[in-house]
Scaffold this motif. Structure first.
Motif: not given
Length: 78
Positions: A22-23, A26
């Motif tokens: 997820k990081r 992004t």
């Protein structure tokens, strides 16, 4: 840089990997937008293009590897 791990796939490890993905996703999205903005401004700052493209490529390469690892771990845990 996010590194692949060879630890045993547990539910906790899978959740941590999902958080890493997820990081990184992004970060990859932001880099993609930055590269797009740079390309739209060409020929201004054209000399930045190879470096930014290489960085963006590496992030997406890492993201792909982590997603493959996640799929592998999820198969093993089922």
């Amino acid at each position: 840089m996010v590194e692949l791990t060879t630890e045993i796939s547990t539910k906790e490890a899978i959740e941590e990997l999902k958080t890493q993905i997820k990081r990184l996703n992004t970060q990859a999205g932001q880099m993609k937008m930055d590269l797009h903005d740079l390309a739209e401004g060409l020929p201004t700052d054209f000399e930045k293009l190879p470096e930014e493209a290489a960085k963006t490529y590496e992030v997406y390469k890492q993201l792909d590897a982590l997603k493959k690892q996640l799929k592998d771990w999820e198969k093993k845990i089922k």
